[in-house]
Design a protein around this motif. Sequence first.
Motif, PDB file in Angstrom:
ATOM      1  N   PHE A  44       0.807  -1.220   0.000  1.00  0.00           N
ATOM      2  CA  PHE A  44       0.000   0.000   0.000  1.00  0.00           C
ATOM      3  C   PHE A  44       0.841   1.271   0.000  1.00  0.00           C
ATOM      4  CE2 PHE A  44      -3.392  -2.932   1.540  1.00  0.00           C
ATOM      5  CZ  PHE A  44      -4.251  -2.730   0.464  1.00  0.00           C
ATOM      6  N   ARG A  45       2.123   1.161   0.295  1.00  0.00           N
ATOM      7  CA  ARG A  45       3.010   2.329   0.132  1.00  0.00           C
ATOM      8  C   ARG A  45       3.253   2.595  -1.352  1.00  0.00           C
ATOM      9  NH1 ARG A  45       6.730   0.145   4.412  1.00  0.00           N
ATOM     10  NH2 ARG A  45       5.902   0.981   6.349  1.00  0.00           N
ATOM     11  N   HIS A  46       3.222   1.548  -2.151  1.00  0.00           N
ATOM     12  CA  HIS A  46       3.459   1.671  -3.595  1.00  0.00           C
ATOM     13  C   HIS A  46       2.171   1.903  -4.381  1.00  0.00           C
ATOM     14  CE1 HIS A  46       7.761   0.517  -3.830  1.00  0.00           C
ATOM     15  NE2 HIS A  46       7.490  -0.066  -2.675  1.00  0.00           N
ATOM     16  N   PHE A  47       1.088   1.276  -3.927  1.00  0.00           N
ATOM     17  CA  PHE A  47      -0.200   1.370  -4.625  1.00  0.00           C
ATOM     18  C   PHE A  47      -1.276   1.631  -3.581  1.00  0.00           C
ATOM     19  CE2 PHE A  47       2.612  -1.506  -6.890  1.00  0.00           C
ATOM     20  CZ  PHE A  47       2.626  -0.945  -8.167  1.00  0.00           C
ATOM     21  N   GLU A  48      -1.935   2.783  -3.684  1.00  0.00           N
ATOM     22  CA  GLU A  48      -2.826   3.215  -2.610  1.00  0.00           C
ATOM     23  C   GLU A  48      -4.066   2.335  -2.430  1.00  0.00           C
ATOM     24  OE1 GLU A  48      -5.511   6.748  -4.427  1.00  0.00           O
ATOM     25  OE2 GLU A  48      -3.345   7.137  -4.453  1.00  0.00           O
ATOM     26  N   SER A  49      -4.409   1.555  -3.460  1.00  0.00           N
ATOM     27  CA  SER A  49      -5.582   0.688  -3.348  1.00  0.00           C
ATOM     28  C   SER A  49      -5.432  -0.498  -4.302  1.00  0.00           C
ATOM     29  CB  SER A  49      -6.860   1.456  -3.693  1.00  0.00           C
ATOM     30  OG  SER A  49      -6.838   1.831  -5.069  1.00  0.00           O
ATOM     31  N   LYS A  50      -6.267  -1.483  -4.113  1.00  0.00           N
ATOM     32  CA  LYS A  50      -6.270  -2.639  -5.006  1.00  0.00           C
ATOM     33  C   LYS A  50      -6.647  -2.204  -6.426  1.00  0.00           C
ATOM     34  CE  LYS A  50      -8.252  -7.299  -5.314  1.00  0.00           C
ATOM     35  NZ  LYS A  50      -9.215  -8.234  -4.689  1.00  0.00           N
ATOM     36  N   GLU A  51      -7.576  -1.248  -6.530  1.00  0.00           N
ATOM     37  CA  GLU A  51      -7.989  -0.735  -7.836  1.00  0.00           C
ATOM     38  C   GLU A  51      -6.808  -0.104  -8.570  1.00  0.00           C
ATOM     39  OE1 GLU A  51      -9.678  -0.225  -5.019  1.00  0.00           O
ATOM     40  OE2 GLU A  51     -11.673  -1.058  -5.388  1.00  0.00           O
ATOM     41  N   LYS A  52      -6.012   0.695  -7.832  1.00  0.00           N
ATOM     42  CA  LYS A  52      -4.836   1.340  -8.448  1.00  0.00           C
ATOM     43  C   LYS A  52      -3.800   0.299  -8.869  1.00  0.00           C
ATOM     44  CE  LYS A  52      -5.815   5.739  -8.308  1.00  0.00           C
ATOM     45  NZ  LYS A  52      -6.029   6.455  -9.575  1.00  0.00           N
ATOM     46  N   GLU A  99      -5.077 -15.709 -20.328  1.00  0.00           N
ATOM     47  CA  GLU A  99      -5.740 -16.088 -19.076  1.00  0.00           C
ATOM     48  C   GLU A  99      -6.240 -14.867 -18.318  1.00  0.00           C
ATOM     49  OE1 GLU A  99      -6.606 -19.193 -18.491  1.00  0.00           O
ATOM     50  OE2 GLU A  99      -5.620 -19.591 -20.399  1.00  0.00           O
ATOM     51  N   MET A 100      -5.436 -13.815 -18.293  1.00  0.00           N
ATOM     52  CA  MET A 100      -5.860 -12.595 -17.619  1.00  0.00           C
ATOM     53  C   MET A 100      -7.061 -11.980 -18.333  1.00  0.00           C
ATOM     54  SD  MET A 100      -3.626  -9.336 -16.371  1.00  0.00           S
ATOM     55  CE  MET A 100      -3.868  -8.085 -17.591  1.00  0.00           C
ATOM     56  N   ILE A 101      -7.046 -11.985 -19.657  1.00  0.00           N
ATOM     57  CA  ILE A 101      -8.148 -11.401 -20.428  1.00  0.00           C
ATOM     58  C   ILE A 101      -9.447 -12.155 -20.163  1.00  0.00           C
ATOM     59  CG2 ILE A 101      -9.020 -11.048 -22.778  1.00  0.00           C
ATOM     60  CD1 ILE A 101      -6.005 -10.442 -23.497  1.00  0.00           C
ATOM     61  N   LYS A 102      -9.377 -13.488 -20.126  1.00  0.00           N
ATOM     62  CA  LYS A 102     -10.571 -14.290 -19.846  1.00  0.00           C
ATOM     63  C   LYS A 102     -11.169 -13.912 -18.492  1.00  0.00           C
ATOM     64  CE  LYS A 102     -10.010 -18.796 -20.658  1.00  0.00           C
ATOM     65  NZ  LYS A 102      -9.267 -20.068 -20.893  1.00  0.00           N
ATOM     66  N   LEU A 103     -10.306 -13.754 -17.495  1.00  0.00           N
ATOM     67  CA  LEU A 103     -10.795 -13.404 -16.168  1.00  0.00           C
ATOM     68  C   LEU A 103     -11.351 -11.981 -16.126  1.00  0.00           C
ATOM     69  CD1 LEU A 103      -8.137 -15.135 -13.947  1.00  0.00           C
ATOM     70  CD2 LEU A 103     -10.590 -15.526 -13.853  1.00  0.00           C
ATOM     71  N   ILE A 104     -10.677 -11.062 -16.802  1.00  0.00           N
ATOM     72  CA  ILE A 104     -11.159  -9.676 -16.814  1.00  0.00           C
ATOM     73  C   ILE A 104     -12.535  -9.606 -17.470  1.00  0.00           C
ATOM     74  CG2 ILE A 104     -10.809  -7.377 -17.826  1.00  0.00           C
ATOM     75  CD1 ILE A 104      -7.782  -7.862 -17.445  1.00  0.00           C
ATOM     76  N   GLN A 105     -12.699 -10.303 -18.597  1.00  0.00           N
ATOM     77  CA  GLN A 105     -13.997 -10.293 -19.277  1.00  0.00           C
ATOM     78  C   GLN A 105     -15.098 -10.807 -18.354  1.00  0.00           C
ATOM     79  OE1 GLN A 105     -13.064 -12.562 -22.906  1.00  0.00           O
ATOM     80  NE2 GLN A 105     -13.330 -10.705 -24.080  1.00  0.00           N
ATOM     81  N   ALA A 106     -14.818 -11.885 -17.642  1.00  0.00           N
ATOM     82  CA  ALA A 106     -15.816 -12.446 -16.730  1.00  0.00           C
ATOM     83  C   ALA A 106     -16.075 -11.515 -15.555  1.00  0.00           C
ATOM     84  CB  ALA A 106     -15.349 -13.813 -16.231  1.00  0.00           C
ATOM     85  N   GLU A 107     -15.017 -10.944 -15.007  1.00  0.00           N
ATOM     86  CA  GLU A 107     -15.182 -10.151 -13.786  1.00  0.00           C
ATOM     87  C   GLU A 107     -15.756  -8.765 -14.040  1.00  0.00           C
ATOM     88  OE1 GLU A 107     -12.107 -10.557 -10.860  1.00  0.00           O
ATOM     89  OE2 GLU A 107     -12.969 -12.541 -10.577  1.00  0.00           O
ATOM     90  N   VAL A 108     -15.508  -8.201 -15.216  1.00  0.00           N
ATOM     91  CA  VAL A 108     -16.136  -6.914 -15.541  1.00  0.00           C
ATOM     92  C   VAL A 108     -17.651  -7.092 -15.574  1.00  0.00           C
ATOM     93  CG1 VAL A 108     -16.504  -5.264 -17.425  1.00  0.00           C
ATOM     94  CG2 VAL A 108     -14.193  -5.810 -16.700  1.00  0.00           C
ATOM     95  N   GLN A 109     -18.112  -8.259 -16.045  1.00  0.00           N
ATOM     96  CA  GLN A 109     -19.552  -8.537 -16.067  1.00  0.00           C
ATOM     97  C   GLN A 109     -20.100  -8.747 -14.652  1.00  0.00           C
ATOM     98  OE1 GLN A 109     -21.397  -8.483 -18.944  1.00  0.00           O
ATOM     99  NE2 GLN A 109     -19.475  -7.829 -19.874  1.00  0.00           N
ATOM    100  N   ARG A 110     -19.331  -9.445 -13.815  1.00  0.00           N
ATOM    101  CA  ARG A 110     -19.811  -9.778 -12.472  1.00  0.00           C
ATOM    102  C   ARG A 110     -19.673  -8.625 -11.480  1.00  0.00           C
ATOM    103  NH1 ARG A 110     -16.704 -15.218 -11.739  1.00  0.00           N
ATOM    104  NH2 ARG A 110     -16.120 -14.172  -9.839  1.00  0.00           N
ATOM    105  N   PRO A 112     -19.172  -4.951 -12.176  1.00  0.00           N
ATOM    106  CA  PRO A 112     -18.982  -3.726 -12.976  1.00  0.00           C
ATOM    107  C   PRO A 112     -18.649  -2.498 -12.139  1.00  0.00           C
ATOM    108  CG  PRO A 112     -21.299  -4.373 -12.923  1.00  0.00           C
ATOM    109  CD  PRO A 112     -20.518  -5.495 -12.318  1.00  0.00           C
ATOM    110  N   GLU A 113     -19.195  -2.432 -10.914  1.00  0.00           N
ATOM    111  CA  GLU A 113     -18.951  -1.247 -10.077  1.00  0.00           C
ATOM    112  C   GLU A 113     -17.486  -1.129  -9.678  1.00  0.00           C
ATOM    113  OE1 GLU A 113     -19.568  -4.733  -7.499  1.00  0.00           O
ATOM    114  OE2 GLU A 113     -20.715  -3.935  -9.179  1.00  0.00           O
ATOM    115  N   LYS A 114     -16.763  -2.243  -9.629  1.00  0.00           N
ATOM    116  CA  LYS A 114     -15.348  -2.213  -9.247  1.00  0.00           C
ATOM    117  C   LYS A 114     -14.430  -2.034 -10.458  1.00  0.00           C
ATOM    118  CE  LYS A 114     -15.565  -5.159  -5.143  1.00  0.00           C
ATOM    119  NZ  LYS A 114     -15.161  -4.208  -4.151  1.00  0.00           N
ATOM    120  N   LEU A 115     -14.790  -2.637 -11.574  1.00  0.00           N
ATOM    121  CA  LEU A 115     -13.830  -2.754 -12.672  1.00  0.00           C
ATOM    122  C   LEU A 115     -14.155  -1.969 -13.933  1.00  0.00           C
ATOM    123  CD1 LEU A 115     -13.087  -6.576 -12.418  1.00  0.00           C
ATOM    124  CD2 LEU A 115     -11.737  -4.692 -11.554  1.00  0.00           C
ATOM    125  N   LEU A 116     -15.413  -1.610 -14.140  1.00  0.00           N
ATOM    126  CA  LEU A 116     -15.792  -1.012 -15.413  1.00  0.00           C
ATOM    127  C   LEU A 116     -15.062   0.288 -15.698  1.00  0.00           C
ATOM    128  CD1 LEU A 116     -17.555  -2.037 -17.633  1.00  0.00           C
ATOM    129  CD2 LEU A 116     -19.452  -0.689 -16.742  1.00  0.00           C
TER     130      LEU A 116
END
Length: 196
Positions: A44-52, A99-110, A112-116
Amino acid sequence: MQEQTYTGQRILESALHLFSTRGYVGATTREIAKNAGIAEVTLFRHFESKEKLFESVLNTYSFLPALKGLLPQVADKPYEEAMLTIATRFYEKLTHRKEMIKLIQAEVQRYPEKLLSIHKTFVDELRQTLAGYFKDLQKKKILADFDPEIGAMAFLGMCFSYFNSQEILMHKKHTQKTKEETLSGFVKIFVRGTAV
């Protein structure tokens, strides 16, 4: 300062691995820190949040930095050759991060408020970067008068759709044409529609 850069890199590599295997929600900052060999507070010193952190992973390991580095290299190449290089590198990067793209596609749908918004910001920057290349060619009278952002969206969308059908939906098992033939065909069509 070098230690921070090295630690930041380890965090990003750990996050890439865990986001790619467990997804955004499944990968906790505690696990990412542990995998990087640091305390969670250091993360968290390097990245202020999980989103960042997620945003930094996208900006570091996606096609965006590759495209920014590639455009100066193709600046003086013939338009069709440059676009084929861009299409090929884009496809290769997508395949490498499948593999990352597959997960991002699924998780953006599930979730959206966190990732969109993160995903949209990243896609917008990718589109604007390619649009900048088109604008430069329009100034040189190499390209016709069209909206560069729409052109960039069309080109990237065409390449991504092909990647998605071949690598995610596994249509490549039933495809007659090679990846090289298909990308070359896409580029020829796009160039004919946009060049002067």
